[in-house]
Write an enzyme that holds these catalytic residues in place. Sequence first.
Site, PDB file in Angstrom:
ATOM      1  CB  SER A 185     -16.315 -12.036   3.079  1.00 19.25           C
ATOM      2  OG  SER A 185     -15.888 -12.479   4.351  1.00 19.25           O
TER       3      SER A 185
ATOM      4  CB  SER B  74     -12.571 -12.301   6.408  1.00 23.62           C
ATOM      5  OG  SER B  74     -13.492 -13.234   6.926  1.00 23.62           O
TER       6      SER B  74
ATOM      7  CE  LYS C 296     -13.848 -12.400  11.017  1.00 21.00           C
ATOM      8  NZ  LYS C 296     -13.444 -11.977   9.647  1.00 21.00           N
TER       9      LYS C 296
ATOM     10  CB  SER D 265      -9.724 -10.550   8.610  1.00 23.97           C
ATOM     11  OG  SER D 265     -10.599 -11.061   9.597  1.00 23.97           O
TER      12      SER D 265
END
Length: 275
Positions: free
Chosen positions: A93, A95, A150, A233
């Site tokens: 994705s 994010s 992340k 996100s």
Amino acid sequence: MNIDFTAVLAVLSIVTGVIWGAYVLLLKVKNKDQENTEGKGDTTKDKSAKDKTTKEASKKEPLLVEFSRFLFPVFMVVLVVRGFLVEPFQIPSGSMLPTLEAGDYILVNKFSYGLRSPLGYFKIIDLGQPERGDVIVFRYPENPKIDYIKRVVGVPGDRLKYVNKVLYINDEPMTIKALQPYAKDPRFMELQEELGEVTHNVLQNPYESNMPIGEITIPENKYFVFGDNRDNSRDSRYWGFVPDENLKGRAFMIWLHKKEGEWPSQWPRIGTIIE
């Protein structure tokens, strides 16, 4: 369906190793029994013939044993590399834009935060902890079968808050300055953020309100993470902390970029160091 390939490799290594090892042990026992039952009156010629027969029999391994003997070292090498050294992941994705794009294939250093068992993920040797600014891969706390990626913004002991799209750590605002509209989507603004010793770019949508966070203190053995695409996100702002036992490693390089129907696209991204 999410498949844990490291766990699969561990099981295959155990199964093929047991099959091959059991056959070798059985063969040795069988040969020893034959030696013990040999008649003392056997001639040298008879003994030579028996030895030849035994060697020929040992060469005729069952197909399952032959496959296990060949595959066991292969599985073990891949398991050691993937389970303890480096593991590849695909970015699904956006994010982590602009740092990572959907279609990026990255490499993750598996021993940055300690050597962990491929089965059970318990820590064997402690080699370090995540620092602010690290891009980490971890097992999603709400569903450990899914891997997330992340950026660490808070480490144990930090006091953290997020107000008006500015991150505060221990009452200090992190320096952030606007650069230009994001080239691939002008609706977003690209900004540069200084997160401790790490300087990296983030995206913000000026037309979308932020999700503020009142001051929180990061507990021991827990980490707070954001996506670099701050307004797009699903991260610690929604589901909380990342426990230390969920860590898989630190992302350090893009080794391929490929989207469906393209092979490969964006050559300049290949070999990019992740900061």
